[in-house]
Design a protein around this motif. Structure first.
Motif, PDB file in Angstrom:
ATOM      1  N   TYR A  49      -6.354 -71.762  81.978  1.00  0.00           N
ATOM      2  CA  TYR A  49      -7.367 -70.923  81.350  1.00  0.00           C
ATOM      3  C   TYR A  49      -8.526 -71.802  80.886  1.00  0.00           C
ATOM      4  O   TYR A  49      -8.345 -72.980  80.595  1.00  0.00           O
ATOM      5  CB  TYR A  49      -6.800 -70.203  80.128  1.00  0.00           C
ATOM      6  CG  TYR A  49      -5.673 -69.250  80.441  1.00  0.00           C
ATOM      7  CD1 TYR A  49      -5.935 -67.935  80.758  1.00  0.00           C
ATOM      8  CD2 TYR A  49      -4.353 -69.680  80.417  1.00  0.00           C
ATOM      9  CE1 TYR A  49      -4.900 -67.053  81.038  1.00  0.00           C
ATOM     10  CE2 TYR A  49      -3.314 -68.814  80.697  1.00  0.00           C
ATOM     11  CZ  TYR A  49      -3.596 -67.504  81.008  1.00  0.00           C
ATOM     12  OH  TYR A  49      -2.572 -66.638  81.291  1.00  0.00           O
ATOM     13  N   ALA A  50      -9.711 -71.183  80.773  1.00  0.00           N
ATOM     14  CA  ALA A  50     -10.889 -71.874  80.249  1.00  0.00           C
ATOM     15  C   ALA A  50     -11.686 -70.909  79.386  1.00  0.00           C
ATOM     16  O   ALA A  50     -11.694 -69.694  79.635  1.00  0.00           O
ATOM     17  CB  ALA A  50     -11.759 -72.398  81.388  1.00  0.00           C
ATOM     18  N   ARG A  51     -12.342 -71.460  78.387  1.00  0.00           N
ATOM     19  CA  ARG A  51     -13.180 -70.661  77.482  1.00  0.00           C
ATOM     20  C   ARG A  51     -14.405 -71.490  77.148  1.00  0.00           C
ATOM     21  O   ARG A  51     -14.309 -72.666  76.833  1.00  0.00           O
ATOM     22  CB  ARG A  51     -12.392 -70.332  76.222  1.00  0.00           C
ATOM     23  CG  ARG A  51     -13.194 -69.568  75.204  1.00  0.00           C
ATOM     24  CD  ARG A  51     -12.388 -69.251  73.973  1.00  0.00           C
ATOM     25  NE  ARG A  51     -11.387 -68.265  74.323  1.00  0.00           N
ATOM     26  CZ  ARG A  51     -10.275 -68.051  73.648  1.00  0.00           C
ATOM     27  NH1 ARG A  51     -10.013 -68.758  72.575  1.00  0.00           N
ATOM     28  NH2 ARG A  51      -9.429 -67.134  74.022  1.00  0.00           N
ATOM     29  N   ARG A  52     -15.579 -70.866  77.219  1.00  0.00           N
ATOM     30  CA  ARG A  52     -16.833 -71.590  76.980  1.00  0.00           C
ATOM     31  C   ARG A  52     -16.940 -72.067  75.535  1.00  0.00           C
ATOM     32  O   ARG A  52     -17.297 -73.194  75.264  1.00  0.00           O
ATOM     33  CB  ARG A  52     -18.030 -70.712  77.315  1.00  0.00           C
ATOM     34  CG  ARG A  52     -19.368 -71.430  77.140  1.00  0.00           C
ATOM     35  CD  ARG A  52     -20.553 -70.533  77.380  1.00  0.00           C
ATOM     36  NE  ARG A  52     -20.623 -70.036  78.721  1.00  0.00           N
ATOM     37  CZ  ARG A  52     -21.280 -70.606  79.720  1.00  0.00           C
ATOM     38  NH1 ARG A  52     -21.929 -71.723  79.518  1.00  0.00           N
ATOM     39  NH2 ARG A  52     -21.301 -70.077  80.912  1.00  0.00           N
ATOM     40  N   GLU A  53     -16.660 -71.192  74.575  1.00  0.00           N
ATOM     41  CA  GLU A  53     -16.774 -71.537  73.160  1.00  0.00           C
ATOM     42  C   GLU A  53     -15.843 -70.658  72.348  1.00  0.00           C
ATOM     43  O   GLU A  53     -15.269 -69.697  72.874  1.00  0.00           O
ATOM     44  CB  GLU A  53     -18.214 -71.383  72.676  1.00  0.00           C
ATOM     45  CG  GLU A  53     -18.760 -69.997  72.905  1.00  0.00           C
ATOM     46  CD  GLU A  53     -20.261 -69.919  72.728  1.00  0.00           C
ATOM     47  OE1 GLU A  53     -20.731 -68.803  72.473  1.00  0.00           O
ATOM     48  OE2 GLU A  53     -20.938 -70.945  72.846  1.00  0.00           O
ATOM     49  N   GLN A  54     -15.696 -70.987  71.086  1.00  0.00           N
ATOM     50  CA  GLN A  54     -14.830 -70.211  70.201  1.00  0.00           C
ATOM     51  C   GLN A  54     -15.334 -68.771  70.134  1.00  0.00           C
ATOM     52  O   GLN A  54     -16.514 -68.533  69.949  1.00  0.00           O
ATOM     53  CB  GLN A  54     -14.852 -70.833  68.801  1.00  0.00           C
ATOM     54  CG  GLN A  54     -13.882 -70.213  67.839  1.00  0.00           C
ATOM     55  CD  GLN A  54     -12.454 -70.605  68.140  1.00  0.00           C
ATOM     56  OE1 GLN A  54     -12.209 -71.694  68.629  1.00  0.00           O
ATOM     57  NE2 GLN A  54     -11.538 -69.739  67.850  1.00  0.00           N
TER      58      GLN A  54
END
Length: 121
Positions: free
Chosen positions: A96-101
């Motif tokens: 998984y990846a997430r740009r920012e909180q």
């Protein structure tokens, strides 16, 4: 057991830097998931917290990935670093990846999905 992690920049020859990893296979998925969840909560645990008498050292509990998932995870981390994404992780063998909180997470299942890191917001 895994290979020794050696440092070869010593003039007297290679020296052992870290102990070898310990791989554990558990009989039940529930126990495995509980152990990984507990390890995430206790990230700052050292060997002293386990009652070992040697010098306190941090240790890590990670899930074992297949060769394909390990490759995908590495490529995703590299792409995320280039594109300033803050979070890349694995859970239950998926990457998984997430740009920012606070932004939504993207599940990556193949190398073509890495291109979505530039498009997704």
């Amino acid at each position: 057991m895994g290979a020794y992690h050696l440092r070869a920049d010593n003039a007297s020859g290679p020296t052992q830097v870290r102990p070898r990893p310990v791989v554990v296979r558990l009989a039940r998925w529930e126990l495995r998931n509980d152990m990984l969840r507990s390890a995430r909560v206790r990230r700052e645990v050292t060997t002293a917290d386990l009652g070992m008498s040697n010098e306190p050292r941090r240790f890590y509990v990670n899930e074992r990935l297949t060769k394909h998932n390990r490759y995908l995870f590495r490529k995703t981390r590299e792409a995320a670093k280039e594109r300033n994404w803050k979070f890349v992780w694995t859970r239950r063998g998926r990457t998984y990846a997430r740009r920012e909180q606070g932004s939504s997470a993207i599940q990556l299942s193949c190398e073509d999905d890495i291109d979505r890191l530039t498009i997704a917001k």
